[in-house]
Design a protein around this motif. Sequence first.
Motif, PDB file in Angstrom:
ATOM      1  N   THR A 266       0.824  -1.213   0.000  1.00  0.00           N
ATOM      2  CA  THR A 266       0.000   0.000   0.000  1.00  0.00           C
ATOM      3  C   THR A 266       0.862   1.269   0.000  1.00  0.00           C
ATOM      4  OG1 THR A 266      -0.173  -0.120   2.408  1.00  0.00           O
ATOM      5  CG2 THR A 266      -1.943  -1.109   1.125  1.00  0.00           C
TER       6      THR A 266
ATOM      7  N   LYS B  91      -1.198  -2.873  -4.688  1.00  0.00           N
ATOM      8  CA  LYS B  91      -2.146  -2.713  -3.587  1.00  0.00           C
ATOM      9  C   LYS B  91      -2.584  -1.257  -3.447  1.00  0.00           C
ATOM     10  CE  LYS B  91      -0.630  -6.952  -1.395  1.00  0.00           C
ATOM     11  NZ  LYS B  91      -0.322  -7.677  -0.141  1.00  0.00           N
ATOM     12  N   ALA B  92      -3.513  -0.986  -2.548  1.00  0.00           N
ATOM     13  CA  ALA B  92      -4.184   0.313  -2.458  1.00  0.00           C
ATOM     14  C   ALA B  92      -3.191   1.467  -2.432  1.00  0.00           C
ATOM     15  CB  ALA B  92      -5.067   0.349  -1.212  1.00  0.00           C
TER      16      ALA B  92
ATOM     17  N   GLY C  35      -5.441  -2.366  -7.061  1.00  0.00           N
ATOM     18  CA  GLY C  35      -6.322  -2.095  -5.941  1.00  0.00           C
ATOM     19  C   GLY C  35      -6.881  -0.682  -5.936  1.00  0.00           C
ATOM     20  N   ASN C  36      -7.542  -0.320  -4.843  1.00  0.00           N
ATOM     21  CA  ASN C  36      -8.169   0.997  -4.717  1.00  0.00           C
ATOM     22  C   ASN C  36      -7.141   2.124  -4.900  1.00  0.00           C
ATOM     23  OD1 ASN C  36     -10.664  -0.166  -4.150  1.00  0.00           O
ATOM     24  ND2 ASN C  36     -10.388  -0.051  -1.942  1.00  0.00           N
TER      25      ASN C  36
ATOM     26  N   LYS D  69      -9.431  -3.929 -10.166  1.00  0.00           N
ATOM     27  CA  LYS D  69     -10.307  -4.403  -9.094  1.00  0.00           C
ATOM     28  C   LYS D  69     -10.796  -3.273  -8.198  1.00  0.00           C
ATOM     29  CE  LYS D  69     -10.394  -9.041  -9.236  1.00  0.00           C
ATOM     30  NZ  LYS D  69     -11.629  -9.860  -9.176  1.00  0.00           N
ATOM     31  N   GLY D  70      -9.944  -2.298  -7.964  1.00  0.00           N
ATOM     32  CA  GLY D  70     -10.229  -1.295  -6.946  1.00  0.00           C
ATOM     33  C   GLY D  70     -10.950  -0.075  -7.477  1.00  0.00           C
TER      34      GLY D  70
ATOM     35  N   SER E   3      -9.007   2.900  -9.441  1.00  0.00           N
ATOM     36  CA  SER E   3      -7.788   2.307 -10.003  1.00  0.00           C
ATOM     37  C   SER E   3      -7.590   2.760 -11.449  1.00  0.00           C
ATOM     38  CB  SER E   3      -7.854   0.784  -9.932  1.00  0.00           C
ATOM     39  OG  SER E   3      -9.012   0.303 -10.582  1.00  0.00           O
TER      40      SER E   3
ATOM     41  N   GLY F  23     -13.778  -1.885 -10.596  1.00  0.00           N
ATOM     42  CA  GLY F  23     -13.869  -0.819  -9.608  1.00  0.00           C
ATOM     43  C   GLY F  23     -14.661   0.387 -10.081  1.00  0.00           C
TER      44      GLY F  23
END
Length: 436
Positions: free
Chosen positions: A192, A224-225, A252-253, A278-279, A282, A308
């Motif tokens: 992250t 990742k986020a 991710g986000n 996915k996020g 993104s 997302g």
Amino acid sequence: MSTQLSIPISREAVEKQSRANGEPEWLTALRAEAAGLSETLALPKPEKTRIDRWNLGALGTYKPSEAAASPDSLPEDIRALVPSGTSANLLVQRNSGVVYSHLADELKAKGVIYTDLETAAREHGDLVKSHLFTAIAKDEDKLAAIHAALWNGGVFIYVPKNVEVDIPLQALLFQDDAEATFAPHILIVADTHSSVTYVDHVISGQAGRTAPAVHSGAVEIIVKAGAKVRFASIHNMADNVVDLSTRRAIIGNDASVEWIIGDLHDGNTLSDTKSVLKGNGSTSDAKVISVGTHSQNMSLTTQAVHFGLSSDSNMVTRAVMRDEASAIINGITKIEKGATKANGVQTERVLMLSPKARGDANPILLIDEDDVTAGHAASVGQVNPEQIHYLMSRGIRRAEAERLIINGFLAPVVSEIPIEAVREQLQRLLEGKLGS
């Protein structure tokens, strides 16, 4: 009916090699399972490309090379390809194994891991096990299963939370023995709010041009986020090598991935690059260039799959086709149900330099949600004679005028390469392919 391929591997041979390399049992089991799957799964069926006619069985045998203490101790033909002045943050794979790997002490102190994937599986087993073959499924198709069973050397990058790697990490993946299995697997995990840039060169040397060979390469990027990953790769192997390259990113986000791909390979090529957004928030930006020459066949696919909310993707592919080369270029934007406010844009452009060359640009939009924006543009054509005439009227010779137009056509991607030395190398490779 599915096309079958006789492959020179077995579950028993894969297990034996894995144990000889001192790999953990979970990885030995994964390889063995993949070897079994490879016997039953079908080949992928790319649009208008008969890969079942390619020599996909020339996978070779596992042949590691002697380790090098420094880049200066590498064989001369490999040393010449190492970026000038580079020793830290560099990894070199020769044939089936990594022969040099070094990471700067300041990055080690921050918890950054940069090593070959075989070593990472032994020394960072939990971290590798939880991410390996999560972006690419080992049962995706026959080629994915073969790769999962046979991959070697490779790259593993882990960037901890809130760590920004300002200096690009570089790798040279080199084959100079056509009888050696050459199947690097690249796994990048950006935790992250971290960031990293990775650049590699996939190259074959003169000594490896004596027999048919296969490069079975795979890339998995886990973003990742809030993290950011920039991935740049240049492929330039001999015409006796079939280049099979699968790349996947899971984003991710509020995370982002940037792909910069130079497909300058001289042989048949199957390349598939996909971002899975996915996020929420993104983003994915993919830029691909390719030059086809002689009679090579190429299937180049770039994909973005949106899950997302407010996710955003952009894809640009530019290809130049010479001689009797053919390329099928697919851009696929898929917006899943529930991905509201998503935006997907793609552009595919092909420039033809020969009446016998062929290039198909296929933009595909698959939209399962109403509240989104999406668009595409595609073109296939020859060098504009009016542009040639304009430049020649200014005293520029025809050959130079064509070169300037082609360079301008490819410039939007070339200019995005994050390292000046790599940009210069890419430009040299382009001029070599277009001038040969």
